[in-house]
Design a protein around this motif. Structure first.
Motif, PDB file in Angstrom:
ATOM      1  N   ASP A  65      45.431  43.291 -61.619  1.00  0.00           N
ATOM      2  CA  ASP A  65      45.279  43.335 -60.136  1.00  0.00           C
ATOM      3  C   ASP A  65      45.523  42.542 -59.273  1.00  0.00           C
ATOM      4  O   ASP A  65      45.659  42.322 -58.027  1.00  0.00           O
ATOM      5  N   LYS A  66      45.655  41.159 -59.920  1.00  0.00           N
ATOM      6  CA  LYS A  66      45.966  40.019 -59.027  1.00  0.00           C
ATOM      7  C   LYS A  66      47.387  39.484 -59.186  1.00  0.00           C
ATOM      8  O   LYS A  66      47.585  38.386 -58.819  1.00  0.00           O
ATOM      9  N   ARG A  67      48.149  40.091 -60.121  1.00  0.00           N
ATOM     10  CA  ARG A  67      49.497  39.441 -60.419  1.00  0.00           C
ATOM     11  C   ARG A  67      50.530  39.411 -59.155  1.00  0.00           C
ATOM     12  O   ARG A  67      51.362  38.586 -59.235  1.00  0.00           O
ATOM     13  N   ASN A  68      50.368  40.215 -58.418  1.00  0.00           N
ATOM     14  CA  ASN A  68      51.374  40.255 -57.394  1.00  0.00           C
ATOM     15  C   ASN A  68      51.060  39.423 -56.065  1.00  0.00           C
ATOM     16  O   ASN A  68      51.860  39.109 -55.433  1.00  0.00           O
ATOM     17  N   SER A  69      49.862  38.805 -55.986  1.00  0.00           N
ATOM     18  CA  SER A  69      49.631  37.797 -54.996  1.00  0.00           C
ATOM     19  C   SER A  69      48.888  36.596 -55.525  1.00  0.00           C
ATOM     20  O   SER A  69      47.771  36.776 -56.490  1.00  0.00           O
ATOM     21  N   ILE A  70      49.345  35.343 -55.209  1.00  0.00           N
ATOM     22  CA  ILE A  70      48.893  34.055 -55.853  1.00  0.00           C
ATOM     23  C   ILE A  70      47.817  33.648 -54.933  1.00  0.00           C
ATOM     24  O   ILE A  70      48.231  33.499 -53.537  1.00  0.00           O
ATOM     25  N   SER A  71      46.650  33.462 -55.150  1.00  0.00           N
ATOM     26  CA  SER A  71      45.508  32.896 -54.485  1.00  0.00           C
ATOM     27  C   SER A  71      44.603  32.147 -55.091  1.00  0.00           C
ATOM     28  O   SER A  71      44.400  32.482 -56.405  1.00  0.00           O
ATOM     29  N   PHE A  72      44.297  31.034 -54.523  1.00  0.00           N
ATOM     30  CA  PHE A  72      43.462  29.975 -55.300  1.00  0.00           C
ATOM     31  C   PHE A  72      42.247  29.333 -54.171  1.00  0.00           C
ATOM     32  O   PHE A  72      42.624  29.497 -53.226  1.00  0.00           O
ATOM     33  N   GLU A  99      57.698  27.530 -62.074  1.00  0.00           N
ATOM     34  CA  GLU A  99      57.157  27.742 -63.546  1.00  0.00           C
ATOM     35  C   GLU A  99      55.614  28.126 -63.122  1.00  0.00           C
ATOM     36  O   GLU A  99      55.028  28.839 -64.083  1.00  0.00           O
ATOM     37  N   TYR A 100      54.956  27.750 -62.053  1.00  0.00           N
ATOM     38  CA  TYR A 100      53.706  28.044 -61.673  1.00  0.00           C
ATOM     39  C   TYR A 100      53.326  29.573 -61.560  1.00  0.00           C
ATOM     40  O   TYR A 100      52.619  30.408 -61.977  1.00  0.00           O
ATOM     41  N   CYS A 101      54.505  30.265 -60.712  1.00  0.00           N
ATOM     42  CA  CYS A 101      54.596  31.661 -60.547  1.00  0.00           C
ATOM     43  C   CYS A 101      54.627  32.361 -62.045  1.00  0.00           C
ATOM     44  O   CYS A 101      54.282  33.457 -62.104  1.00  0.00           O
ATOM     45  N   SER A 102      55.447  31.660 -62.864  1.00  0.00           N
ATOM     46  CA  SER A 102      55.668  32.221 -64.040  1.00  0.00           C
ATOM     47  C   SER A 102      54.362  32.216 -65.055  1.00  0.00           C
ATOM     48  O   SER A 102      53.962  33.357 -65.439  1.00  0.00           O
ATOM     49  N   VAL A 110      50.919  19.167 -52.776  1.00  0.00           N
ATOM     50  CA  VAL A 110      51.905  20.182 -53.505  1.00  0.00           C
ATOM     51  C   VAL A 110      51.297  21.602 -53.423  1.00  0.00           C
ATOM     52  O   VAL A 110      50.343  21.888 -53.801  1.00  0.00           O
ATOM     53  N   ASP A 111      52.062  22.353 -52.864  1.00  0.00           N
ATOM     54  CA  ASP A 111      52.058  24.046 -52.964  1.00  0.00           C
ATOM     55  C   ASP A 111      52.355  24.482 -54.144  1.00  0.00           C
ATOM     56  O   ASP A 111      53.643  24.542 -54.366  1.00  0.00           O
ATOM     57  N   ALA A 112      51.544  25.004 -55.016  1.00  0.00           N
ATOM     58  CA  ALA A 112      51.983  25.611 -56.436  1.00  0.00           C
ATOM     59  C   ALA A 112      52.572  26.745 -56.217  1.00  0.00           C
ATOM     60  O   ALA A 112      53.604  27.029 -57.182  1.00  0.00           O
ATOM     61  N   ARG A 113      52.674  27.565 -55.166  1.00  0.00           N
ATOM     62  CA  ARG A 113      53.412  28.791 -54.958  1.00  0.00           C
ATOM     63  C   ARG A 113      54.776  28.470 -54.852  1.00  0.00           C
ATOM     64  O   ARG A 113      55.797  29.285 -54.911  1.00  0.00           O
ATOM     65  N   ASN A 114      55.256  27.358 -54.576  1.00  0.00           N
ATOM     66  CA  ASN A 114      56.540  26.850 -54.361  1.00  0.00           C
ATOM     67  C   ASN A 114      57.181  26.256 -55.807  1.00  0.00           C
ATOM     68  O   ASN A 114      58.359  25.863 -55.688  1.00  0.00           O
ATOM     69  N   GLN A 119      44.098  28.240 -61.530  1.00  0.00           N
ATOM     70  CA  GLN A 119      43.485  28.355 -60.008  1.00  0.00           C
ATOM     71  C   GLN A 119      43.114  27.242 -59.448  1.00  0.00           C
ATOM     72  O   GLN A 119      43.450  26.407 -58.553  1.00  0.00           O
ATOM     73  N   GLU A 120      42.091  26.366 -60.608  1.00  0.00           N
ATOM     74  CA  GLU A 120      41.488  25.128 -60.190  1.00  0.00           C
ATOM     75  C   GLU A 120      42.850  24.078 -60.425  1.00  0.00           C
ATOM     76  O   GLU A 120      42.693  23.282 -59.390  1.00  0.00           O
ATOM     77  N   TYR A 121      43.895  24.163 -61.130  1.00  0.00           N
ATOM     78  CA  TYR A 121      45.052  23.347 -61.221  1.00  0.00           C
ATOM     79  C   TYR A 121      45.633  23.445 -59.956  1.00  0.00           C
ATOM     80  O   TYR A 121      46.140  22.589 -59.435  1.00  0.00           O
ATOM     81  N   ALA A 122      45.732  24.722 -59.313  1.00  0.00           N
ATOM     82  CA  ALA A 122      46.556  24.803 -57.974  1.00  0.00           C
ATOM     83  C   ALA A 122      45.815  24.103 -56.890  1.00  0.00           C
ATOM     84  O   ALA A 122      46.468  23.347 -55.924  1.00  0.00           O
ATOM     85  N   ARG A 123      44.466  24.240 -56.956  1.00  0.00           N
ATOM     86  CA  ARG A 123      43.700  23.457 -55.860  1.00  0.00           C
ATOM     87  C   ARG A 123      43.986  22.122 -55.928  1.00  0.00           C
ATOM     88  O   ARG A 123      43.786  21.373 -55.041  1.00  0.00           O
ATOM     89  N   ASN A 124      43.896  21.712 -57.180  1.00  0.00           N
ATOM     90  CA  ASN A 124      44.177  19.920 -57.216  1.00  0.00           C
ATOM     91  C   ASN A 124      45.631  19.603 -56.867  1.00  0.00           C
ATOM     92  O   ASN A 124      45.628  18.683 -56.360  1.00  0.00           O
ATOM     93  N   LEU A 125      46.501  20.511 -57.001  1.00  0.00           N
ATOM     94  CA  LEU A 125      47.887  20.256 -56.471  1.00  0.00           C
ATOM     95  C   LEU A 125      47.828  20.266 -54.833  1.00  0.00           C
ATOM     96  O   LEU A 125      48.553  19.335 -54.436  1.00  0.00           O
ATOM     97  N   ALA A 126      47.229  21.032 -54.368  1.00  0.00           N
ATOM     98  CA  ALA A 126      46.925  21.402 -53.018  1.00  0.00           C
ATOM     99  C   ALA A 126      46.344  20.196 -52.291  1.00  0.00           C
ATOM    100  O   ALA A 126      46.864  19.638 -51.393  1.00  0.00           O
ATOM    101  N   ALA A 127      45.365  19.611 -52.985  1.00  0.00           N
ATOM    102  CA  ALA A 127      44.834  18.304 -52.632  1.00  0.00           C
ATOM    103  C   ALA A 127      45.688  17.159 -52.636  1.00  0.00           C
ATOM    104  O   ALA A 127      45.532  16.201 -51.860  1.00  0.00           O
TER     105      ALA A 127
END
Length: 758
Positions: free
Chosen positions: A751-758, A739-742, A732-736, A721-729
């Motif tokens: 309970d959180k696998r179906n939606s990616i949020s950070f 490999e990040y989705c995997s 880069v959108d990690a959801r795209n 999650q922190e890594y995704a926030r750093n990418l967003a900074a």
């Protein structure tokens, strides 16, 4: 033998041979289609030609068999005819009565006629022999008369030439005006011309022209009366007259040249042409007029101050030709003058110029100093073009170029050696720059280079310098444009090979097997920014301005050739453009490797939560903040900001982030997999031990504490999650990133696998 007077036995009715009837009894053709018996009775039948035509497609054995069969059928038919008309055939002999007496009566007149014919034939033969004898006598007499007339004409011409030679003016001449003094010899020819105001020089030239025409006749007579004693006896007289005429004509021509007497020069040239002594006239003009001037320009041994450059010398020679030679060139080039056989430009002027340069400035032809050599070569071509300007027709120019002295002059310029030296110079310069152990920026990056816009690396500057050197005015020889084009393509290929080989060695980290790739091993990603920037500029320059400059120089070439040149240069420019992805990949690989070093710290998560009672993590690990630091530092650096476009930086960021995420996914997935296998093994061991001791807990009692795997997965979840926030900074959108989705699916809570949020 059968007696023809006795009746022949009856002949059975003819039946068709077995081969002439088919199986059902119907008749077929007796002869094959290639045999036509009716041709035998034709008036123009020739057996040899008939057989030669058939043997091309019918064997001789078959032909003989068919002919024998035809002969048998003819004989059988003859017998049938005799039997059919036997009574008429027998009565034929009874009508031949007293044939022998008739023959005797006819023989006597025939013999008489034969005797008369033979006698007449003998008389005709005798008359014919006599006629042939008289005709031969007449032919011999005519031939003798022709020879006698030829000898008489020869004698008369020799006498006439000697008489005309004696009439040549031999009185003093006023060199100032060329007219006869008052004490001139009183001969009819010269005195008459003097009275008409004609100069002695012109009088002499006119007389020499007349003598030359007579000498031309004399040569013709001698050529047709060779090996005759009379001619051999006159040989000394002819040689003496010829020598005297040549000497007098030479002196008259020299005198006419000194005084620029156009009429006298014209008459002398006609005399030279009549004597077929063209070379002598050209040599006199060369030695009398051209040579003295050339000795002033090119003094023997040199004056110690002159250089080997010829441009100024050619300018002086051009002025000399215009002042002192043009009058003669115009006389010899006059229409309908018959003087076009002279080639004073080639055999007098150019010949002496070549000889003077060889003696006075031999270094001018040496390609050892390429710059001076090329300057002299171009000046020489300009001089030849100036000489060709004195000709008025293309055929005359073509004749000038076919002269031996023209070919000899062009042989002095060894363009092949010149190109070899230029090749070594230009290619050596590029090789020297590419042998550097590291990428070398130019001295001052703050100011644009005056020659190459804003290229950064010395290797790139050297390449473009060498490319432009191939087509500079002080280097290029148009006649060798194909070789300079090949050198251009070789330079581009050498640079591309240097770059691709270095990047391959950098990827494999093996420099020992590829000398010259040390620069790639030692280069940092920031250095490769220079490479990307220069490749863009080089590709644009080669495909735009550079290509336009080359095509402008070769605009005189055919369209097909020009198209091939454009395609080859554009292809070479594209090869530079194709190197950009390789350089980008090398930068990405280096940045990813730096990031992976921080990612390797996630293996410490296992030691943190394995076999411990630590609570469930609530914040991310420290290593996460350093994973993207290399790419961020790289993109925020001065070089990337100055030399990379926004599009290039975004592409580099996206590809680097995807690759780091892929490696992150591999490490995290492996860590989780190993942790789960380890925990499963420990669990089986623990249950087995409890069963052996009988102290195990009931299997239906739920586990109250969280497992180590769950704690590790929770820590990884917080980390990504922190890594995704750093990418967003970084943008880069990690959801795209697939490999990040995997990775999210691997470590996120159910309970959180179906939606990616950070």
């Amino acid at each position: 033998m059968t007696d023809l007077r006795s009746p022949l036995p009856p002949t059975p009715p003819p039946t068709l041979p077995r081969s002439t009837a088919d199986l059902f009894g119907d008749p077929v053709d007796v002869y094959p289609p290639w045999l036509n018996p009716t041709a035998f009775v034709g008036p123009e039948f020739d057996p040899e030609s008939y057989i030669s035509d058939l043997r091309a497609f019918v064997p001789l054995e078959t032909l003989r068999s068919e002919l024998q069969s035809h002969l048998s059928s003819l004989q059988k038919e003859l017998v049938d005819l005799i039997n059919r008309d036997y009574s008429d055939f027998v009565s034929l002999s009874t009508k031949l009565i007293d044939i022998d007496a008739c023959v005797v009566r006819m023989r006597a007149p025939l013999l008489d006629i034969k005797e008369k014919i033979l006698a007449f034939r003998d008389a005709v033969d005798a008359s014919l022999v006599a006629l042939k004898s008289r005709l031969k006598q007449r032919a011999d007499a005519n031939q003798t008369r022709e020879v006698l007339e030829l000898l008489l004409d020869t004698f008369h011409v020799v006498s006439k030439v000697e008489k005309l030679i004696k009439e040549l003016p031999d009185v003093p001449v006023d060199l100032a005006n060329g007219y006869v003094n008052s004490g001139a010899k009183d001969n009819g020819f010269s005195l008459q011309n003097v009275e008409n105001g004609t100069s002695l020089r012109e009088t002499q030239s006119m007389l020499l022209e007349r003598i030359a025409s007579e000498m031309n006749r004399l040569k013709f007579y001698i050529a047709h009366a060779q090996n005759m004693p009379f001619i051999e006896n006159m040989e000394k007289r002819v040689q003496g007259a010829s020598l005297l005429v040549d000497t007098s004509l030479g002196h008259c021509f020299i005198d006419a040249l000194e005084h620029r007497d156009a009429n006298a020069i014209y008459n002398c040239l006609r005399a030279f042409a009549a004597l077929d002594n063209i070379k002598n006239a050209e040599e006199i003009f060369r030695s009398t007029v051209v040579m003295p001037f050339m000795e002033k320009i090119f003094p023997a041994g040199g004056d110690g101050k002159s250089t080997d450059e010829l441009e100024q010398d050619y300018q002086r020679i051009k002025q000399f030709i215009n002042d002192d030679c043009k009058f003669l060139l115009e006389i010899s080039a006059a229409e309908n003058s018959g003087l076009h056989v002279f080639s004073f430009i080639a055999n007098s002027i150019l010949k002496e110029v070549l000889s003077a340069i060889q003696k006075g400035k031999p270094g001018a032809f040496s390609p050892g100093r390429p710059t001076v050599f090329l300057k002299n070569y171009k000046s020489s071509l300009d001089f030849l073009a100036h000489l060709e300007g004195y000709y008025h027709t293309r055929s005359a120019v073509a004749k000038f170029r076919s002269e031996a002295v023209y070919a000899e002059f062009m042989k002095q310029w060894n363009i092949g050696v010149y190109f070899s030296l230029r090749f070594q110079e230009i290619a050596g310069t590029l090789d020297e720059s590419l042998r550097a152990a590291s990428l070398a920026p130019v001295q001052d990056l703050s100011s644009d280079s005056s020659n190459f816009q804003s290229l950064v690396l010395k290797q790139s500057v050297s390449l473009l310098d060498c490319l432009r050197a191939c087509w500079r005015d002080d280097v290029l020889v148009i006649s060798f444009a194909d070789k300079f084009l090949r050198l251009t393509l070789q330079l581009l290929s050498r640079f591309s090979n240097w770059l691709s080989t270095g990047l391959a060695a950098r990827r494999s980290s093996n420099v020992g097997s590829n000398p010259g790739t040390e620069w790639a091993i030692s280069a940092v990603p920031e250095d490769l920014i220079y490479v990307i920037y220069d490749l863009h500029l080089l590709a644009d320059e080669v495909s735009d301005d550079y290509l336009g400059h080359v095509t402008e120089l070769l605009q005189s070439c055919p369209t097909e050739v020009l198209d091939l040149v454009k395609q080859s240069i554009l292809h070479a420019g594209k090869s530079l453009q194709d190197l950009l992805p390789l350089v980008m990949n090398s930068i990405i690989d280096t940045l990813v490797e730096k990031s992976v070093k921080d990612l390797m710290q996630l293996k410490g998560i296992t030691a943190t939560y394995r076999m411990t009672n630590k609570p469930l993590p609530v914040r991310h690990s420290q290593y996460v903040s350093g994973v993207l630091r290399p790419i961020k530092t790289f993109l925020d650096g001065e070089r990337a900001s100055k030399y990379l476009t926004a599009e290039m930086k975004n592409d580099l960021l996206q590809r680097t982030a995807s690759e780091i995420t892929r490696r992150y996914n591999e490490l995290a997935t492996e860590l989780v997999s190993v942790t789960r296998r380890t925990e499963s093994s420990l669990q089986r061991i623990r249950i087995g031990a409890q069963r052996r001791t009988g102290t195990g807990a009931s299997s239906d009692v739920p586990e109250q504490n969280l497992s180590d795997t769950e704690k590790i997965c929770m820590q990884l979840f917080l980390d990504i999650q922190e890594y995704a926030r750093n990418l967003a900074a970084l943008g880069v959108d990690a959801r795209n990133i697939p490999e990040y989705c995997s990775l999210w699916e691997s470590v996120a809570p159910p309970d959180k696998r179906n939606s990616i949020s950070f």
